[in-house]
Every structure is written in C-alpha cells, then in structure tokens.
Design a protein around this motif. Structure first.
Motif, PDB file in Angstrom:
ATOM      1  N   ASN A 256      64.188  60.335  77.832  1.00 27.47           N
ATOM      2  CA  ASN A 256      64.701  59.302  78.735  1.00 27.47           C
ATOM      3  C   ASN A 256      64.314  59.504  80.196  1.00 27.47           C
ATOM      4  N   VAL A 257      63.350  60.395  80.458  1.00 28.67           N
ATOM      5  CA  VAL A 257      62.819  60.581  81.815  1.00 28.67           C
ATOM      6  C   VAL A 257      61.402  60.003  81.819  1.00 28.67           C
ATOM      7  N   ASP A 258      61.134  59.089  82.726  1.00 31.66           N
ATOM      8  CA  ASP A 258      59.835  58.428  82.798  1.00 31.66           C
ATOM      9  C   ASP A 258      58.713  59.463  82.879  1.00 31.66           C
ATOM     10  N   ALA A 259      57.732  59.354  81.998  1.00 29.27           N
ATOM     11  CA  ALA A 259      56.619  60.308  81.945  1.00 29.27           C
ATOM     12  C   ALA A 259      55.817  60.322  83.245  1.00 29.27           C
TER      13      ALA A 259
ATOM     14  N   MET B 235      56.275  63.894  59.574  1.00 30.47           N
ATOM     15  CA  MET B 235      57.667  63.474  59.439  1.00 30.47           C
ATOM     16  C   MET B 235      57.780  62.096  58.831  1.00 30.47           C
ATOM     17  N   GLY B 236      58.785  61.952  57.975  1.00 30.38           N
ATOM     18  CA  GLY B 236      59.118  60.662  57.397  1.00 30.38           C
ATOM     19  C   GLY B 236      59.858  59.806  58.413  1.00 30.38           C
ATOM     20  N   GLY B 237      60.374  58.711  57.981  1.00 22.37           N
ATOM     21  CA  GLY B 237      61.012  57.764  58.881  1.00 22.37           C
ATOM     22  C   GLY B 237      62.474  58.049  59.148  1.00 22.37           C
ATOM     23  N   GLY B 238      62.982  57.352  60.144  1.00 21.81           N
ATOM     24  CA  GLY B 238      64.408  57.368  60.429  1.00 21.81           C
ATOM     25  C   GLY B 238      64.904  58.525  61.252  1.00 21.81           C
ATOM     26  N   LEU B 239      64.007  59.324  61.848  1.00 25.23           N
ATOM     27  CA  LEU B 239      64.431  60.448  62.674  1.00 25.23           C
ATOM     28  C   LEU B 239      64.313  60.096  64.152  1.00 25.23           C
ATOM     29  N   THR B 240      65.178  60.694  64.952  1.00 20.37           N
ATOM     30  CA  THR B 240      65.039  60.653  66.402  1.00 20.37           C
ATOM     31  C   THR B 240      64.698  62.064  66.845  1.00 20.37           C
ATOM     32  N   ILE B 241      63.558  62.210  67.516  1.00 19.58           N
ATOM     33  CA  ILE B 241      63.118  63.521  67.973  1.00 19.58           C
ATOM     34  C   ILE B 241      63.010  63.455  69.491  1.00 19.58           C
ATOM     35  N   ASN B 242      63.911  64.178  70.156  1.00 19.41           N
ATOM     36  CA  ASN B 242      63.981  64.169  71.608  1.00 19.41           C
ATOM     37  C   ASN B 242      63.428  65.466  72.181  1.00 19.41           C
TER      38      ASN B 242
ATOM     39  N   ILE C 138      54.931  59.083  59.078  1.00 19.74           N
ATOM     40  CA  ILE C 138      54.628  58.375  57.832  1.00 19.74           C
ATOM     41  C   ILE C 138      55.769  57.458  57.400  1.00 19.74           C
ATOM     42  N   GLY C 139      56.687  57.159  58.291  1.00 17.82           N
ATOM     43  CA  GLY C 139      57.783  56.276  57.922  1.00 17.82           C
ATOM     44  C   GLY C 139      58.262  55.449  59.087  1.00 17.82           C
ATOM     45  N   ALA C 140      58.970  54.403  58.768  1.00 16.41           N
ATOM     46  CA  ALA C 140      59.488  53.471  59.769  1.00 16.41           C
ATOM     47  C   ALA C 140      60.709  54.056  60.469  1.00 16.41           C
ATOM     48  N   GLY C 141      60.985  53.534  61.661  1.00 17.38           N
ATOM     49  CA  GLY C 141      62.221  53.836  62.359  1.00 17.38           C
ATOM     50  C   GLY C 141      62.292  55.176  63.051  1.00 17.38           C
ATOM     51  N   THR C 142      61.164  55.816  63.300  1.00 10.12           N
ATOM     52  CA  THR C 142      61.162  57.104  63.986  1.00 10.12           C
ATOM     53  C   THR C 142      61.090  56.893  65.493  1.00 10.12           C
ATOM     54  N   ILE C 143      61.811  57.723  66.242  1.00 10.58           N
ATOM     55  CA  ILE C 143      61.777  57.700  67.704  1.00 10.58           C
ATOM     56  C   ILE C 143      61.278  59.060  68.172  1.00 10.58           C
ATOM     57  N   VAL C 144      60.239  59.066  69.012  1.00 13.34           N
ATOM     58  CA  VAL C 144      59.710  60.284  69.634  1.00 13.34           C
ATOM     59  C   VAL C 144      59.822  60.075  71.130  1.00 13.34           C
ATOM     60  N   ASN C 145      60.629  60.894  71.815  1.00 12.31           N
ATOM     61  CA  ASN C 145      61.001  60.613  73.197  1.00 12.31           C
ATOM     62  C   ASN C 145      60.983  61.897  74.028  1.00 12.31           C
ATOM     63  N   GLY C 146      60.191  61.915  75.102  1.00 10.64           N
ATOM     64  CA  GLY C 146      60.299  62.961  76.111  1.00 10.64           C
ATOM     65  C   GLY C 146      59.502  64.227  75.878  1.00 10.64           C
TER      66      GLY C 146
ATOM     67  N   ASN D 248      58.401  57.728  76.756  1.00  6.04           N
ATOM     68  CA  ASN D 248      58.429  58.758  77.799  1.00  6.04           C
ATOM     69  C   ASN D 248      57.663  60.018  77.427  1.00  6.04           C
ATOM     70  N   ASN D 249      56.535  59.862  76.748  1.00  4.93           N
ATOM     71  CA  ASN D 249      55.708  61.002  76.360  1.00  4.93           C
ATOM     72  C   ASN D 249      54.470  61.085  77.236  1.00  4.93           C
ATOM     73  N   ARG D 250      54.072  62.321  77.553  1.00  3.68           N
ATOM     74  CA  ARG D 250      52.830  62.553  78.298  1.00  3.68           C
ATOM     75  C   ARG D 250      51.758  63.013  77.314  1.00  3.68           C
ATOM     76  N   HIS D 251      50.530  62.510  77.492  1.00  2.00           N
ATOM     77  CA  HIS D 251      49.400  62.844  76.615  1.00  2.00           C
ATOM     78  C   HIS D 251      48.290  63.431  77.475  1.00  2.00           C
ATOM     79  N   LEU D 252      48.000  64.718  77.271  1.00  2.00           N
ATOM     80  CA  LEU D 252      47.033  65.423  78.103  1.00  2.00           C
ATOM     81  C   LEU D 252      45.957  66.085  77.245  1.00  2.00           C
ATOM     82  N   GLY D 253      44.700  65.969  77.637  1.00  2.00           N
ATOM     83  CA  GLY D 253      43.611  66.740  77.061  1.00  2.00           C
ATOM     84  C   GLY D 253      43.288  66.484  75.607  1.00  2.00           C
ATOM     85  N   PHE D 254      43.551  65.307  75.085  1.00  2.00           N
ATOM     86  CA  PHE D 254      43.206  65.017  73.691  1.00  2.00           C
ATOM     87  C   PHE D 254      41.705  64.740  73.585  1.00  2.00           C
ATOM     88  N   THR D 255      41.138  64.976  72.403  1.00  3.45           N
ATOM     89  CA  THR D 255      39.701  64.766  72.216  1.00  3.45           C
ATOM     90  C   THR D 255      39.372  63.477  71.470  1.00  3.45           C
ATOM     91  N   SER D 256      40.360  62.839  70.866  1.00  6.49           N
ATOM     92  CA  SER D 256      40.108  61.596  70.144  1.00  6.49           C
ATOM     93  C   SER D 256      41.070  60.510  70.624  1.00  6.49           C
TER      94      SER D 256
END
Length: 160
Positions: A85-88, A73-80, A109-117, A140-148
């Motif tokens: 807004n719920v604490d991870a 994704m490029g910049g300037g998007l909000t992805i909910n 790949i761009g500025a101003g992106t929000i990834v939330n929840g 507020n993102n959870r990260h589980l089982g990543f390999t890197s």
C-alpha cells in the motif's frame, strides 16, 4: 417462512465459517530455516513455504529482507510485501521485501491473487501468469533489472 429463515441461517453460517478459516502467515528472511513453518502460528523463512501451507483466502505478510526464490502460487491469496500500500514511485529502496533469482520469480496460476508492495530484482520474468487471472491485482511493486519482462500476463482475464 421457515424455509427462508433456514436458508438465511445456512448462508450466514457458511459466510462466517469461510471468513473465520482465512489465516495470516508471516515470512521472515532472518529465520534460520522453515522448520517451524507448519501453520500460520509460526513464521516461515521462505515465501514458497508459506504459499505451500496456505489456502485460498489466506494472507501472507512478507517482512523486509531478500528472498532468492521462484514461487508458484494458485489463486485466492493475498501476498503483501513490507511496502504494501505504499506507492512504488515514492520509495527509496529501504525496508523492502526483495525477491530475486533466475527464471520466473512469481508464477501466478489462479484467479484472485493480490501481490502488493514488493521489489522484484533481476531474473528473466519477475511476475508471470499461466492460468486464469480474473481479479488478479499487482499493486505497488517495483521491477528492477529484469532481462525479459517485469510482468508477463500470458492469459487474459476479467478485472485485472
């Protein structure tokens, strides 16, 4: 005085025009396919389809479900996600927007992106940045089982 009034009218028109063009997209894993995902009026099955149709300033709301995707994704998007807004740390795993797969799940790949929840599960890198990341917010993102890396911020930025 006329110039100042005309300039103010132009600035006001530009502000309200840009605010009015921002759209809200919906993503629902329960849909059979992305056939109807042609504009924000209709829901998309995949996050990638909504990102592909969106423009900077748009918001994408991803309903609870599992999404096996690699999204660039490029910049300037909000992805909910469903838990925006719920604490991870306080979540029990139910009612989640889960992104899973291999490789890099979200590439910013761009500025101003929000990834939330979201819950990111598996994969090598779950969130990867490759480009300007000024004003990127990962909330507020959870990260589980990543390999890197759960998050790999490959470039510098301001107000990250």
């Amino acid at each position: 005085m006329r110039r100042a009034t005309a300039a103010w009218a132009i600035v006001t028109a530009l502000f309200f025009t840009s605010a009015a063009t921002a759209a809200t997209w919906t993503v629902d894993a329960a849909l059979p396919d992305d056939t109807g995902c042609v504009n924000p009026t209709y829901a998309c099955k995949t996050i990638g389809a909504a990102v592909g149709g969106s423009a900077p300033g748009d918001t994408i709301n991803v309903l609870a479900g599992t999404y096996a995707e690699n999204v660039v994704m490029g910049g300037g998007l909000t992805i909910n996600g469903a838990q925006a807004n719920v604490d991870a740390c306080d979540r029990d795993g139910t009612g989640e927007s889960i992104v899973t797969g291999a490789g890099d799940l979200f590439t910013l790949i761009g500025a101003g992106t929000i990834v939330n929840g979201f819950t990111f599960q598996g994969a090598a890198r779950q969130i990867y940045t490759n480009g300007p990341i000024d004003d990127v917010q990962l909330l507020n993102n959870r990260h589980l089982g990543f390999t890197s890396s759960g998050m790999f911020l490959d470039t510098s930025g301001d107000d990250v």
